[in-house]
Scaffold this motif. Structure first.
Motif, PDB file in Angstrom:
ATOM      1  N   GLY A   1      -7.707  26.563 -16.250  1.00 49.48           N
ATOM      2  CA  GLY A   1      -7.426  26.153 -17.631  1.00 49.48           C
ATOM      3  C   GLY A   1      -8.249  26.877 -18.672  1.00 49.48           C
ATOM      4  N   TYR A   2      -8.930  27.935 -18.281  1.00 52.16           N
ATOM      5  CA  TYR A   2      -9.696  28.749 -19.228  1.00 52.16           C
ATOM      6  C   TYR A   2      -9.904  30.133 -18.636  1.00 52.16           C
ATOM      7  CZ  TYR A   2     -13.519  27.180 -16.183  1.00 52.16           C
ATOM      8  OH  TYR A   2     -14.300  26.875 -15.089  1.00 52.16           O
ATOM      9  N   VAL A   3     -10.211  31.098 -19.503  1.00 54.55           N
ATOM     10  CA  VAL A   3     -10.455  32.468 -19.072  1.00 54.55           C
ATOM     11  C   VAL A   3     -11.946  32.618 -18.770  1.00 54.55           C
ATOM     12  CG1 VAL A   3     -10.271  34.910 -19.664  1.00 54.55           C
ATOM     13  CG2 VAL A   3      -8.540  33.294 -20.496  1.00 54.55           C
ATOM     14  N   HIS A   4     -12.240  33.023 -17.544  1.00 56.35           N
ATOM     15  CA  HIS A   4     -13.629  33.229 -17.107  1.00 56.35           C
ATOM     16  C   HIS A   4     -14.165  34.554 -17.639  1.00 56.35           C
ATOM     17  CE1 HIS A   4     -13.662  30.138 -13.828  1.00 56.35           C
ATOM     18  NE2 HIS A   4     -12.346  30.302 -13.957  1.00 56.35           N
ATOM     19  N   PHE A   5     -15.357  34.527 -18.181  1.00 51.53           N
ATOM     20  CA  PHE A   5     -16.080  35.729 -18.594  1.00 51.53           C
ATOM     21  C   PHE A   5     -17.459  35.711 -17.961  1.00 51.53           C
ATOM     22  CE2 PHE A   5     -12.988  35.349 -21.993  1.00 51.53           C
ATOM     23  CZ  PHE A   5     -12.621  36.657 -22.224  1.00 51.53           C
ATOM     24  N   SER A   6     -18.151  36.833 -18.051  1.00 51.89           N
ATOM     25  CA  SER A   6     -19.529  36.952 -17.584  1.00 51.89           C
ATOM     26  C   SER A   6     -20.345  37.665 -18.646  1.00 51.89           C
ATOM     27  CB  SER A   6     -19.604  37.775 -16.292  1.00 51.89           C
ATOM     28  OG  SER A   6     -18.862  37.178 -15.260  1.00 51.89           O
ATOM     29  N   THR A   7     -21.640  37.413 -18.633  1.00 47.48           N
ATOM     30  CA  THR A   7     -22.561  38.164 -19.473  1.00 47.48           C
ATOM     31  C   THR A   7     -22.925  39.460 -18.762  1.00 47.48           C
ATOM     32  OG1 THR A   7     -24.543  37.182 -18.517  1.00 47.48           O
ATOM     33  CG2 THR A   7     -23.530  36.010 -20.401  1.00 47.48           C
ATOM     34  N   LEU A   8     -23.657  40.311 -19.435  1.00 44.85           N
ATOM     35  CA  LEU A   8     -24.118  41.559 -18.834  1.00 44.85           C
ATOM     36  C   LEU A   8     -24.922  41.283 -17.561  1.00 44.85           C
ATOM     37  CD1 LEU A   8     -24.439  44.647 -19.001  1.00 44.85           C
ATOM     38  CD2 LEU A   8     -26.450  44.254 -20.435  1.00 44.85           C
ATOM     39  N   GLU A   9     -25.743  40.239 -17.604  1.00 43.95           N
ATOM     40  CA  GLU A   9     -26.581  39.902 -16.460  1.00 43.95           C
ATOM     41  C   GLU A   9     -25.778  39.300 -15.302  1.00 43.95           C
ATOM     42  OE1 GLU A   9     -28.670  40.385 -20.081  1.00 43.95           O
ATOM     43  OE2 GLU A   9     -27.204  38.813 -19.655  1.00 43.95           O
ATOM     44  N   GLN A  10     -24.603  38.788 -15.569  1.00 41.74           N
ATOM     45  CA  GLN A  10     -23.803  38.092 -14.553  1.00 41.74           C
ATOM     46  C   GLN A  10     -22.667  38.922 -13.965  1.00 41.74           C
ATOM     47  OE1 GLN A  10     -22.592  35.061 -17.277  1.00 41.74           O
ATOM     48  NE2 GLN A  10     -24.273  33.672 -16.745  1.00 41.74           N
ATOM     49  N   VAL A  11     -22.216  39.952 -14.674  1.00 47.38           N
ATOM     50  CA  VAL A  11     -20.950  40.596 -14.323  1.00 47.38           C
ATOM     51  C   VAL A  11     -20.984  41.336 -12.987  1.00 47.38           C
ATOM     52  CG1 VAL A  11     -21.302  42.757 -15.615  1.00 47.38           C
ATOM     53  CG2 VAL A  11     -18.983  41.825 -15.306  1.00 47.38           C
ATOM     54  N   ARG A  12     -22.098  41.899 -12.614  1.00 46.91           N
ATOM     55  CA  ARG A  12     -22.162  42.611 -11.333  1.00 46.91           C
ATOM     56  C   ARG A  12     -22.030  41.626 -10.165  1.00 46.91           C
ATOM     57  NH1 ARG A  12     -24.806  45.715 -14.900  1.00 46.91           N
ATOM     58  NH2 ARG A  12     -24.551  47.981 -14.738  1.00 46.91           N
ATOM     59  N   GLU A  13     -22.667  40.471 -10.281  1.00 51.87           N
ATOM     60  CA  GLU A  13     -22.538  39.460  -9.235  1.00 51.87           C
ATOM     61  C   GLU A  13     -21.118  38.909  -9.199  1.00 51.87           C
ATOM     62  OE1 GLU A  13     -24.407  35.213  -7.706  1.00 51.87           O
ATOM     63  OE2 GLU A  13     -25.380  36.249  -9.356  1.00 51.87           O
ATOM     64  N   THR A  14     -20.494  38.761 -10.362  1.00 51.74           N
ATOM     65  CA  THR A  14     -19.096  38.323 -10.419  1.00 51.74           C
ATOM     66  C   THR A  14     -18.208  39.304  -9.667  1.00 51.74           C
ATOM     67  OG1 THR A  14     -19.394  37.154 -12.517  1.00 51.74           O
ATOM     68  CG2 THR A  14     -17.154  37.862 -11.974  1.00 51.74           C
ATOM     69  N   ALA A  15     -18.419  40.595  -9.902  1.00 50.04           N
ATOM     70  CA  ALA A  15     -17.625  41.614  -9.204  1.00 50.04           C
ATOM     71  C   ALA A  15     -17.837  41.531  -7.696  1.00 50.04           C
ATOM     72  CB  ALA A  15     -17.990  43.002  -9.721  1.00 50.04           C
ATOM     73  N   SER A  16     -19.065  41.385  -7.285  1.00 50.77           N
ATOM     74  CA  SER A  16     -19.382  41.314  -5.863  1.00 50.77           C
ATOM     75  C   SER A  16     -18.809  40.063  -5.212  1.00 50.77           C
ATOM     76  CB  SER A  16     -20.902  41.345  -5.688  1.00 50.77           C
ATOM     77  OG  SER A  16     -21.253  41.195  -4.351  1.00 50.77           O
ATOM     78  N   LYS A  17     -18.900  38.944  -5.900  1.00 50.20           N
ATOM     79  CA  LYS A  17     -18.468  37.667  -5.330  1.00 50.20           C
ATOM     80  C   LYS A  17     -16.947  37.506  -5.325  1.00 50.20           C
ATOM     81  CE  LYS A  17     -19.041  32.746  -5.760  1.00 50.20           C
ATOM     82  NZ  LYS A  17     -20.028  31.746  -5.689  1.00 50.20           N
ATOM     83  N   HIS A  18     -16.285  37.923  -6.394  1.00 48.54           N
ATOM     84  CA  HIS A  18     -14.854  37.637  -6.555  1.00 48.54           C
ATOM     85  C   HIS A  18     -13.934  38.851  -6.385  1.00 48.54           C
ATOM     86  CE1 HIS A  18     -15.694  33.558  -7.814  1.00 48.54           C
ATOM     87  NE2 HIS A  18     -16.602  34.026  -8.643  1.00 48.54           N
ATOM     88  N   PHE A  19     -14.498  40.058  -6.390  1.00 52.46           N
ATOM     89  CA  PHE A  19     -13.659  41.261  -6.341  1.00 52.46           C
ATOM     90  C   PHE A  19     -14.129  42.256  -5.291  1.00 52.46           C
ATOM     91  CE2 PHE A  19     -13.340  39.510 -10.621  1.00 52.46           C
ATOM     92  CZ  PHE A  19     -11.972  39.455 -10.813  1.00 52.46           C
ATOM     93  N   ASP A  20     -14.875  41.803  -4.310  1.00 54.37           N
ATOM     94  CA  ASP A  20     -15.412  42.680  -3.277  1.00 54.37           C
ATOM     95  C   ASP A  20     -14.292  43.425  -2.558  1.00 54.37           C
ATOM     96  OD1 ASP A  20     -17.465  43.778  -1.640  1.00 54.37           O
ATOM     97  OD2 ASP A  20     -16.925  42.354  -0.060  1.00 54.37           O
ATOM     98  N   GLY A  21     -14.393  44.745  -2.546  1.00 51.60           N
ATOM     99  CA  GLY A  21     -13.435  45.573  -1.832  1.00 51.60           C
ATOM    100  C   GLY A  21     -12.112  45.800  -2.541  1.00 51.60           C
ATOM    101  N   ILE A  22     -11.963  45.299  -3.758  1.00 45.84           N
ATOM    102  CA  ILE A  22     -10.699  45.434  -4.484  1.00 45.84           C
ATOM    103  C   ILE A  22     -10.739  46.681  -5.367  1.00 45.84           C
ATOM    104  CG2 ILE A  22      -9.138  44.385  -6.173  1.00 45.84           C
ATOM    105  CD1 ILE A  22     -10.095  41.657  -5.164  1.00 45.84           C
ATOM    106  N   GLU A  23      -9.734  47.514  -5.214  1.00 42.40           N
ATOM    107  CA  GLU A  23      -9.612  48.728  -6.029  1.00 42.40           C
ATOM    108  C   GLU A  23      -8.733  48.464  -7.241  1.00 42.40           C
ATOM    109  OE1 GLU A  23      -8.229  51.918  -3.572  1.00 42.40           O
ATOM    110  OE2 GLU A  23     -10.053  51.937  -2.371  1.00 42.40           O
TER     111      GLU A  23
END
Length: 112
Positions: A31-53
């Motif tokens: 029900g909302y669009v998830h964003f990350s801060t500069l400090e959070q975005v790398r972990e977001t990529a690793s946790k939710h987008f691992d291996g995705i091109e």
């Protein structure tokens, strides 16, 4: 302050075509669009987008999103920006490909 959104290539293409989106499937479900801060975005990529091109990193100015942007606790109690409204193409300050390399995604050197 810039906040960041990671989209799959088809989601980025849809945003460009439609000028706004409710976000990725997880955004629609929550029900909302998830964003990350500069400090959070790398972990977001690793946790939710691992291996995705084929990902794109979008940057938006938090201050221009108005009262629809809420800062709420999430991973580990950290405050994350959540947009309770559509993500609009006009609000995207910049977008860049987020290539997948050995060890993870390659983030731009300059994310300002």
């Amino acid at each position: 302050m810039l906040i960041y959104k990671i989209l799959r290539s088809e989601e980025w293409a849809a945003l460009q075509a439609e000028n706004e989106t409710a976000g990725a499937p997880i955004d629609v479900a929550d029900g909302y669009v998830h964003f990350s801060t500069l400090e959070q975005v790398r972990e977001t990529a690793s946790k939710h987008f691992d291996g995705i091109e084929g990902l794109y990193l979008l940057a938006l100015e938090a201050d221009t999103l108005g009262p629809e942007l809420k800062w709420e606790p999430s991973r580990g109690g950290a405050l994350f920006p959540h947009l309770y409204g559509p993500l609009r193409l006009a609000d995207v300050r910049w977008s860049r490909p987020l290539p997948l390399e050995v060890g993870g995604h390659l983030f731009p050197d300059d994310m300002t």
